[in-house]
Design a protein around this motif. Structure first.
Motif, short mmCIF file in Angstrom:
data_model
loop_
_atom_site.label_atom_id
_atom_site.label_comp_id
_atom_site.label_asym_id
_atom_site.label_seq_id
_atom_site.Cartn_x
_atom_site.Cartn_y
_atom_site.Cartn_z
N TRP A 261 11.79 1.94 6.58
CA TRP A 261 10.77 0.89 6.48
C TRP A 261 11.40 -0.39 5.92
O TRP A 261 11.21 -1.48 6.46
N SER A 262 12.16 -0.24 4.85
CA SER A 262 12.83 -1.41 4.26
C SER A 262 13.82 -2.02 5.24
O SER A 262 13.92 -3.26 5.35
N THR B 60 11.84 -3.96 8.12
CA THR B 60 11.19 -5.19 7.66
C THR B 60 12.19 -6.25 7.23
O THR B 60 11.89 -7.45 7.28
N GLU B 61 13.39 -5.80 6.83
CA GLU B 61 14.43 -6.75 6.45
C GLU B 61 15.16 -7.31 7.67
O GLU B 61 15.45 -8.51 7.75
N SER C 46 12.21 -9.71 11.54
CA SER C 46 11.12 -10.54 11.05
C SER C 46 9.94 -10.47 12.02
O SER C 46 10.11 -10.10 13.19
N TYR D 16 4.68 -1.02 11.27
CA TYR D 16 5.04 -2.43 11.08
C TYR D 16 4.44 -3.29 12.19
O TYR D 16 3.87 -4.36 11.93
N GLN E 230 1.57 -6.35 12.05
CA GLN E 230 1.82 -7.70 12.58
C GLN E 230 0.90 -8.06 13.73
O GLN E 230 1.10 -9.08 14.40
#
Length: 331
Positions: free
Chosen positions: A222-223, A226-227, A230, A254, A258
């Motif tokens: 997940w990190s 998302t990193e 974008s 994610y 969005q």
């Protein structure tokens, strides 16, 4: 206490035949095997494993080193390896390397000191030369190490090809592949190769985000997503092929956050179809299934074949297991 002679008498076969059944050596018809097993059950005969080990200079223990047994694919794989090993009267020692080269090397040393008969290696952070120094049977999952170390793996190139073609045939015009780490020469990287070749074949625009080491958890992926991706970049793509199902699920959540509708605006394909994937049904993920049951069985069979081979015939072949596209709700 019942003996092997009692089993032979009860089954109406020779002691040598009972021995071959117990040790899985030589040809035994199904009917003869059934009679021997029935006789052993009837007289409550249990082989003396310690005596067998001393007689054959074996421990009847094998080791398996995985990156993380908490990962659903490796959890499934361990289960099937243990089931097959148990059928062959072997016990399993499980080691988690957490993709740490030093830890991996220490586990190999520990398993050697505990006199295991062989190792199934599913963690590949050490360099190839280190594996070549191992002097007992070893089978590799998903990495070619040397001609003397057989490899078992799924058809990763075909898996990448199936996933990419499915996205293109579903109408996708710009694709992304989120890969695993590409600095190791492991067979799973053939998924990336197939993705690139297939996109070029059909003239489809594509990008690749390379994965990272050491973590196999949902929180990490997940990190990572998302990193690296974008919201603005995410909206550029209408199809994404992920290196595993956990990445695909993290990406699905994610995308929903969005405001992207899956699969109407974005189609997602994962890889593995392990027990966690099969359990979650909302959504049912489109994925490439690499059958952990067949892979686990082949890894175990190959290792035991090496352990029990006559000294003048230790050769075993590499094995590639077929993969299958599983159509779900995300494409």
């Amino acid at each position: 206490m019942a003996s092997i002679k009692d089993v032979a008498k009860e089954a109406g076969v020779s002691v040598a035949t009972v021995s071959r059944v117990m040790n899985n050596r030589g040809y035994i018809s199904k009917e003869t095997r059934r009679k021997v097993e029935k006789a052993m059950e009837a007289i409550d005969y249990h082989p003396n494993q310690i005596a067998r080990a001393l007689q054959r200079s074996q421990s009847y223990f094998i080791g398996i080193i995985v990156p993380d047994s908490n990962h659903p694919f490796f959890s499934d794989l361990i289960k099937y390896v243990e089931m097959r090993a148990n059928e062959k009267n072997y016990k399993l020692l499980i080691c988690n390397s957490l993709e740490d080269p030093e830890k991996e090397a220490n586990y190999i040393s520990m398993l050697r000191q505990n006199q295991v008969d062989g190792i199934i290696m599913c963690s590949h952070t050490m360099n190839i030369e280190s594996y070549k120094k191992v002097t007992f049977p070893i089978v590799s999952f998903d990495r070619f190490i040397s001609p003397n170390i057989p490899c078992v793996g799924s058809d990763n190139f075909r898996g990448g090809e199936l996933a990419t073609e499915h996205l293109i045939q579903s109408g996708c015009k710009r694709l992304l592949h989120i890969s695993g780490p590409l600095d190791l020469d492991i067979l799973s990287n053939r998924r990336r190769d197939a993705f690139v070749i297939t996109c070029m074949k059909y003239g489809v625009a594509y990008d690749i985000i390379e994965g990272a080491h050491n973590k196999l958890t949902f929180d990490y992926f997940w990190s990572f997503i998302t990193e690296k991706l974008s919201p603005e970049e995410l909206h550029k793509y209408d199809g994404i092929f992920c290196s595993n199902d956990i990445v695909a699920y993290a990406l699905y959540i994610y995308a929903q956050q969005q405001g992207l509708q899956v699969p109407e605006q974005l189609k997602i394909i994962g890889y593995d179809n392990h027990s966690f994937t099969r359990m979650l049904q909302n959504p049912k993920l489109t994925t490439i299934m690499q059958p952990s049951d067949r892979i686990g069985s082949m890894l175990t069979n190959t290792l035991i074949q090496m352990i029990e081979a006559e000294e003048d015939d230790p050769h075993v072949n590499n094995t590639t297991v077929d993969v299958t596209l599983i159509k779900g709700d995300t494409t």
